[in-house]
Design a protein around this motif. Sequence first.
Motif, PDB file in Angstrom:
ATOM      1  N   THR A  30       0.668  -1.135   0.135  1.00 46.22           N
ATOM      2  CA  THR A  30      -0.106  -0.051   0.036  1.00 46.22           C
ATOM      3  C   THR A  30       0.831   1.253  -0.064  1.00 46.22           C
ATOM      4  O   THR A  30       1.831   1.297   0.516  1.00 46.22           O
ATOM      5  N   VAL A  31       0.541   2.336  -0.788  1.00 46.83           N
ATOM      6  CA  VAL A  31       1.195   3.506  -0.776  1.00 46.83           C
ATOM      7  C   VAL A  31       0.658   4.294   0.287  1.00 46.83           C
ATOM      8  O   VAL A  31      -0.632   4.448   0.332  1.00 46.83           O
ATOM      9  N   TYR A  32       1.283   4.986   1.118  1.00 45.23           N
ATOM     10  CA  TYR A  32       1.061   5.918   2.423  1.00 45.23           C
ATOM     11  C   TYR A  32       1.477   7.388   2.198  1.00 45.23           C
ATOM     12  O   TYR A  32       2.675   7.222   1.533  1.00 45.23           O
ATOM     13  N   LEU A  33       0.824   8.399   2.358  1.00 40.90           N
ATOM     14  CA  LEU A  33       1.441   9.483   2.689  1.00 40.90           C
ATOM     15  C   LEU A  33       1.624   9.837   4.152  1.00 40.90           C
ATOM     16  O   LEU A  33       1.008   9.394   4.996  1.00 40.90           O
ATOM     17  N   VAL A  34       3.102  10.156   4.404  1.00 43.16           N
ATOM     18  CA  VAL A  34       3.465  10.321   5.856  1.00 43.16           C
ATOM     19  C   VAL A  34       3.728  11.712   6.235  1.00 43.16           C
ATOM     20  O   VAL A  34       4.515  12.355   5.473  1.00 43.16           O
ATOM     21  N   ASN A  35       3.017  12.284   7.250  1.00 38.64           N
ATOM     22  CA  ASN A  35       3.262  13.779   7.576  1.00 38.64           C
ATOM     23  C   ASN A  35       3.883  13.585   8.751  1.00 38.64           C
ATOM     24  O   ASN A  35       3.501  13.323   9.847  1.00 38.64           O
ATOM     25  N   LEU A  36       5.205  13.775   8.815  1.00 43.39           N
ATOM     26  CA  LEU A  36       6.151  14.002  10.012  1.00 43.39           C
ATOM     27  C   LEU A  36       6.366  15.388  10.343  1.00 43.39           C
ATOM     28  O   LEU A  36       6.800  15.454  11.333  1.00 43.39           O
TER      29      LEU A  36
END
Length: 134
Positions: A30-36
């Motif tokens: 799965t492709v994820y967007l990660v907001n760090l």
Amino acid sequence: MKKDLPENIVEDVAMAVVLMNETPEVKHWTVYLVNLKNEPITNVLISAKGYGEKDGRVVKTSVLRHFLGDISPNSFAGVEAIDTAVFGLTNEYWLSYYIGGTIYDKKFIFLPESIVDENLIKIPLVNKPGVMIK
């Protein structure tokens, strides 16, 4: 003119292709967007496409657009499932989002054959193995 536009640098935001689970026959990714960031990002829009050569012919996937809405600080959101059949292509994700009234955008490109076991790391926040571009 383009030179008059501010250069809004995207920092502390990443795209990751994450290995969700696997069986002896198949791996599910799965492709994820990660907001760090320590602040939310809003009106998140991602355009996804694949392109390249496969078996000696030019291949292009459909362009898919995903509206994720708002992503909380230090969190992540699923973008799409991805099939291993497209790992031999260039997979491009164009991200756009707002912080306050300022728009930011960045293109994340997973090169052909870059999503392999040798490149797996533990993805922050998701806590699963994957390949990440920051």
